[in-house]
Design a protein around this motif. Structure first.
Motif, short mmCIF file in Angstrom:
data_model
loop_
_atom_site.label_atom_id
_atom_site.label_comp_id
_atom_site.label_asym_id
_atom_site.label_seq_id
_atom_site.Cartn_x
_atom_site.Cartn_y
_atom_site.Cartn_z
N TYR A 192 -27.75 1.61 29.33
CA TYR A 192 -27.48 0.47 28.47
C TYR A 192 -26.26 0.80 27.61
CZ TYR A 192 -32.49 0.06 29.52
OH TYR A 192 -33.69 0.01 30.15
N ASP A 193 -25.77 -0.19 26.89
CA ASP A 193 -24.77 0.09 25.86
C ASP A 193 -25.06 -0.79 24.65
OD1 ASP A 193 -23.79 -2.45 26.59
OD2 ASP A 193 -21.72 -1.84 26.35
N ASP A 194 -24.59 -0.34 23.50
CA ASP A 194 -24.76 -1.11 22.27
C ASP A 194 -23.65 -0.76 21.31
OD1 ASP A 194 -27.03 -2.96 22.10
OD2 ASP A 194 -28.24 -1.20 22.61
N GLY A 195 -23.33 -1.71 20.45
CA GLY A 195 -22.33 -1.50 19.42
C GLY A 195 -21.89 -2.83 18.85
N PRO A 196 -21.12 -2.79 17.78
CA PRO A 196 -20.65 -4.04 17.16
C PRO A 196 -19.60 -4.74 18.01
CG PRO A 196 -19.71 -2.14 16.06
CD PRO A 196 -20.69 -1.60 17.04
N GLY A 197 -19.33 -6.00 17.66
CA GLY A 197 -18.32 -6.77 18.40
C GLY A 197 -17.29 -7.42 17.51
N TRP A 198 -17.26 -7.04 16.24
CA TRP A 198 -16.36 -7.69 15.27
C TRP A 198 -15.38 -6.64 14.75
CZ3 TRP A 198 -14.41 -12.08 14.08
CH2 TRP A 198 -13.92 -12.38 12.80
N ALA A 199 -14.09 -6.86 15.03
CA ALA A 199 -13.06 -5.87 14.65
C ALA A 199 -11.78 -6.58 14.23
CB ALA A 199 -12.79 -4.92 15.81
N PRO A 200 -11.81 -7.31 13.12
CA PRO A 200 -10.61 -8.06 12.70
C PRO A 200 -9.59 -7.14 12.02
CG PRO A 200 -12.36 -8.33 11.10
CD PRO A 200 -12.94 -7.50 12.20
N GLY A 201 -8.38 -7.60 11.97
CA GLY A 201 -7.34 -6.95 11.17
C GLY A 201 -7.09 -5.50 11.49
N GLY A 202 -7.09 -5.14 12.78
CA GLY A 202 -6.81 -3.77 13.17
C GLY A 202 -7.99 -2.84 13.12
N ALA A 203 -9.17 -3.34 12.81
CA ALA A 203 -10.36 -2.49 12.80
C ALA A 203 -10.77 -2.12 14.22
CB ALA A 203 -11.51 -3.22 12.10
N SER A 204 -11.63 -1.15 14.34
CA SER A 204 -12.12 -0.70 15.65
C SER A 204 -13.64 -0.76 15.67
CB SER A 204 -11.63 0.71 15.96
OG SER A 204 -12.10 1.62 14.97
N VAL A 205 -14.18 -0.68 16.87
CA VAL A 205 -15.63 -0.63 17.04
C VAL A 205 -15.98 0.61 17.85
CG1 VAL A 205 -15.97 -3.13 16.90
CG2 VAL A 205 -15.55 -2.07 19.12
N THR A 206 -17.16 1.16 17.59
CA THR A 206 -17.66 2.29 18.37
C THR A 206 -18.84 1.83 19.20
OG1 THR A 206 -16.93 3.91 16.73
CG2 THR A 206 -18.63 4.61 18.27
N ILE A 207 -18.73 2.04 20.49
CA ILE A 207 -19.75 1.61 21.44
C ILE A 207 -20.43 2.85 22.00
CG2 ILE A 207 -20.22 0.27 23.53
CD1 ILE A 207 -19.00 -1.37 21.24
N THR A 208 -21.75 2.82 22.05
CA THR A 208 -22.52 3.92 22.62
C THR A 208 -23.11 3.49 23.95
OG1 THR A 208 -23.08 4.78 20.43
CG2 THR A 208 -24.47 5.48 22.26
N VAL A 209 -22.87 4.29 24.97
CA VAL A 209 -23.46 4.09 26.30
C VAL A 209 -24.54 5.15 26.46
CG1 VAL A 209 -23.02 3.94 28.77
CG2 VAL A 209 -21.26 3.22 27.15
N TYR A 210 -25.75 4.73 26.77
CA TYR A 210 -26.86 5.68 26.74
C TYR A 210 -27.84 5.43 27.88
CZ TYR A 210 -29.13 1.74 24.30
OH TYR A 210 -29.62 0.51 23.95
N ALA A 211 -28.49 6.50 28.27
CA ALA A 211 -29.53 6.44 29.30
C ALA A 211 -30.89 6.54 28.63
CB ALA A 211 -29.36 7.56 30.31
N ARG A 212 -31.85 5.86 29.20
CA ARG A 212 -33.25 6.05 28.83
C ARG A 212 -33.98 6.54 30.08
NH1 ARG A 212 -31.85 6.59 24.57
NH2 ARG A 212 -32.19 5.33 22.70
N GLY A 213 -34.66 7.68 29.94
CA GLY A 213 -35.29 8.32 31.07
C GLY A 213 -34.67 9.69 31.30
#
Length: 830
Positions: free
Chosen positions: A463-484
């Motif tokens: 799966y992956d999860d993380g924010p989706g809002w990055a206005p004005g030059g901001a960045s987002v950090t997305i985590t890709v992770y396994a369960r199991g």
């Protein structure tokens, strides 16, 4: 188990290394009993003594199977505090019988046996020698007889195990106690009520007419060896030949039994007669073996089944009998109760039960088990760890749990974690093995990963999860992770369709349990970027996700209403549930078609984070028809090409996003939480329709399951309504002046902030309030669609149709609300 009433001060003093202090005599068990007669025979068995030498030499331990992982299918043991007094015995509310799908999912993921905790009083509502008159027997049942409904539940669970090719141990989850009525000399019970609903058990309206019997050997004992023999005689006779049966769990966690010569519970175990439980156990083993010579018997010990006192506080052990498995319980927190969730708080106690005055560490579970392992090796015994667990919020717990699992595997110990099944009260607790639902896939609980790793079951989902809002030059950090458990590393690449910069584009999820990797993405200004994954070594790929840097999402609605609305959801980290994403089940389900039940909806907004999926689920067990009650899940409809869930059938239970909340001193900052409390600014929007002019009930609720405070969208005689009430009783109720036209979709919404509440219908304000709601140390722990749940009891749904819903923390501007409402209107074809 985690429900235990565990006194921490007593634990620190009494469980330092040897378990609770005891005054029991050393040496062999002095008394046991012969086998009980088959059900229906009379009189009850005599409690005769047997040769104590039989307790000195164990039978040779049979060769055990490969490493066995399992779980407790918990909640059929629940029926308090209203058992015998009050009506808290309703299936799908006070307890939930495991579904076939629960058991099939376990089998598909490498689990080969489960433990089914059951309540003695629920199965055998009247002890065999009870002096009950005709009226009492008519209301409660015949002395000694099994309750036919509860008996059928157990048989159904065993049938499901047999169908899945795995086994189930029946665990008497009674702590050496039995809650009973007080029968008068004439056999009556004062205040006895037989409810009109046959699924509710008979109770008394007078709580003084209820007693707790406890195992004792002294004259005047109210719960005797013969009672225990009779119970297990009937259980073994009833299910000994069932292909799903995997064992008899004699008794969960014996504790604080009477002193020698006494018949009442000891204060925190001081001076208890340690021979009581071994005497009862010996009799039960003999009884079962006279009926069933081979099915495993799981034998727990005194002191809550602590492994560190197995050898010292159970006089006369090991017992001589074939196919005995010695049963211990051990968690990872300081007091081994399963209730301590915060690693740093637990370590700061500078105490580890079973070890000494040292902090918990990565070897805590191993060190606790070692006491039992040494005893087992000395005598050639088999062991089961039938309760344990891994809190989810800190990787240090996972390392400690993995070490424990590996040690158990290396020493042939069976594992049953707390707790699986499907009951609402156990869902999304910090220690759980109940699966969830995320990104239209079953979400495996983190605790499963180390178990699979130890067992070599190489199966995982990404799966992956993380924010989706990055206005004005901001960045987002997305985590890709396994369960199991991944047997080898999985490599993925990520790319953008619209530029931007990545911290890295190649991700590696390491081999092992619950691995993850993260990247940072900075989108170009005033843009919508779609990120997609590729890679052949992962078991699956997460879905594409969008990141927004729009300068003005409201203005962007002229270009794309969908992207404008999604940008606002990202801005407010809001949840979105659309029935186009409705699935038939949260366990290996499929997209629901017209006429099919709907049990799972993923959050397709931005309210979820890694380890905190904002799922909407329906867990209600409908197997067996009326035997489970009248509750049913919603049904999928397709109206003018738009999918919606139909809640119009009688007693439809809707969808539930059940989470945890802070608990001072144990779990002060859980990760797995709902997005807001009633005192926070928040909003909710739903696209719905009603079938008539008199629909009343809930569309959406954010609340506390065991409290009475909530934020609600509802209908009153088909008029939209918004309601809030906090824990101090401060309340606002806003109702629209006109009812919705039948079968005409509309968008209803509310907003709430300090001093300002608002109810809206299709974008128009219908009412306002000016309350400021109090914050509470007990915050929200749930969100529901199509119904509600307060004070541990369901609240009626509105009986209409739901197309989509949104909720989040904060209050969007009127222009932003209008965009979100237009978006939801489109999901309903408005």
């Amino acid at each position: 188990m985690q429900r235990r009433e565990f006194n921490m001060a007593a634990a620190a003093a009494a469980a330092l290394v040897s378990g609770c202090g005891g005054g029991g005599a050393d040496g062999p068990v002095a008394a046991a009993a012969p086998p009980a007669p088959a059900p229906g025979t009379a009189p009850a068995p005599a409690e005769a003594a047997v040769d104590p030498a039989r307790a000195l030499t164990p039978a040779a331990a049979p060769a055990g199977p490969g490493f066995l992982i399992g779980t407790n299918l918990a909640s059929m043991e629940l029926s308090g505090p209203g058992l015998r007094y009050g009506g808290s015995t309703l299936p799908n509310v006070n307890f939930t019988v495991p579904r076939r799908e629960d058991i099939a999912w376990l089998a598909a993921n490498g689990y080969t046996k489960t433990r089914l905790p059951i309540r003695w009083e629920m199965l055998q509502p009247m002890l065999y020698d009870t002096n009950a008159n005709a009226a009492s027997r008519a209301a409660i049942g015949e002395p000694g007889a099994f309750h036919p409904g509860y008996e059928a539940y157990i048989t159904g669970v065993l049938d499901a195990h047999a169908a899945a090719g795995i086994k189930c141990m029946l665990d008497c989850h009674n702590f050496c106690r039995y809650t009973d009525f007080i029968f008068q000399p004439d056999g009556s019970v004062i205040g006895l009520v037989k409810p009109p609903n046959p699924l509710l058990r008979t109770f008394t309206t007078d709580n003084r007419q209820v007693q707790t019997r406890i195992f004792a050997l002294a004259p005047g004992a109210t719960l005797r060896v013969a009672h225990f023999m009779d119970f297990w005689s009937r259980v073994a006779t009833r299910w000994k030949n069932h292909p799903g049966l995997g064992g008899y769990g004699l008794m969960n966690e014996p504790f604080y039994l009477p002193k020698p010569g006494d018949t009442v519970e000891t204060f925190e175990g001081w001076g208890e007669d340690l021979t009581i439980w071994p005497t009862f156990a010996r009799a039960a083993v003999d009884t079962i073996r006279s009926i069933d010579p081979s099915t495993p018997i799981y034998l727990p010990g005194n002191d809550w089944s602590a492994p560190w006192s197995l050898a010292t506080n159970n006089p006369g052990w090991p017992l001589a009998a074939p196919n005995l498995i010695y049963d211990v319980h051990a968690y990872l927190d300081a007091f081994s109760s399963g209730n301590g969730i915060d690693w740093d708080l637990e370590a700061a106690r500078d105490f580890t039960a079973g070890v000494g005055a040292v902090p918990i560490d990565a070897q805590t579970g191993v060190n606790r088990l070692k006491h039992a392992v040494d005893f087992a090796k000395q005598h050639g015994l088999r062991l089961a760890l039938s309760e344990t667990g891994m809190p989810q919020d800190d990787p240090r717990w996972q390392q400690s749990f993995q070490n424990m699992m590996n040690y158990a595997r290396d020493n042939g110990i069976e594992i049953y974690v707390w707790a699986g099944g499907n009951h609402w009260d156990y869902r999304n607790r910090a220690v759980t093995l109940i699966p969830g639902w995320h990104q239209n896939k079953t979400l495996e609980p983190p605790m499963s990963g180390p178990m699979k790793a130890a067992a070599g079951v190489a199966k995982a989902t990404v799966y992956d999860d993380g924010p989706g809002w990055a206005p004005g030059g901001a960045s987002v950090t997305i985590t890709v992770y396994a369960r199991g458990f991944l047997a080898s590393p999985a490599t993925l690449t990520v790319s953008s369709n619209n530029g931007g910069s990545f911290s890295k584009t190649t991700l590696t999820i390491p081999a092992g349990a619950n691995g993850q990797d993260s990247f940072t993405f900075t989108p170009p200004p005033n843009a919508v970027a779609t990120l997609t994954y590729a890679g052949a070594s992962a078991p699956n790929l997460p879905p594409a996700r969008k990141v927004y840097s729009l300068a003005d999402p409201v203005a962007y609605a002229a270009t794309s209403l969908s992207d404008a609305a999604m940008a606002l959801l990202a801005k407010y980290s809001a949840c979105k549930w659309e029935l186009v994403d409705g699935y038939t089940d949260y366990l290996q389900g499929a997209p629901a078609g017209a006429g099919q039940p709907v049990r799972a909806i993923s959050d397709s907004g931005y309210g979820s984070s890694a380890g905190n999926a904002m799922e909407m689920l329906n867990w209600v067990n409908t197997e067996g028809g009326s035997a489970m009650g009248t509750m049913v899940p919603p049904v999928m409809r397709v109206t003018n090409g738009r999918k919606n869930s139909d809640h119009s059938a009688f007693d439809t239970f809707g969808f539930w996003c059940r989470k945890t909340r802070p608990v001072a001193g144990l779990q002060p900052n859980p990760h797995n939480r709902v997005p807001y409390n009633i005192s926070d600014p928040h909003f909710a929007i739903a696209a719905v329709s009603v079938p008539g002019s008199a629909n009343s009930g809930l569309v959406f609720q954010a609340s506390s399951a065991d409290g009475a405070f909530a934020s609600e969208l509802a209908f009153s005689n088909s008029r939209p309504q918004a309601k809030w009430v906090d824990h101090l009783g401060n309340a606002v109720e806003l109702t629209a002046p006109a009812a919705l036209a039948p079968n005409t979709p509309a968008v209803v919404s509310f907003t709430s902030a300090g001093g300002a509440q608002q109810l809206r219908l299709n974008g128009a304000v219908q009412g306002t309030g000016n309350a400021t709601f109090a914050s509470s140390e007990y915050g929200n722990d749930q969100m529901l669609l199509g119904w509600g749940f307060l004070s541990n009891y369901p609240r009626e749904g509105f009986g209409g149709n739901i197309y989509a819903a949104i909720t989040g923390k904060g209050v969007p501007t009127p222009a932003e609300m209008a965009v979100l409402e237009r978006y939801l209107a489109a999901t309903a074809g408005i």
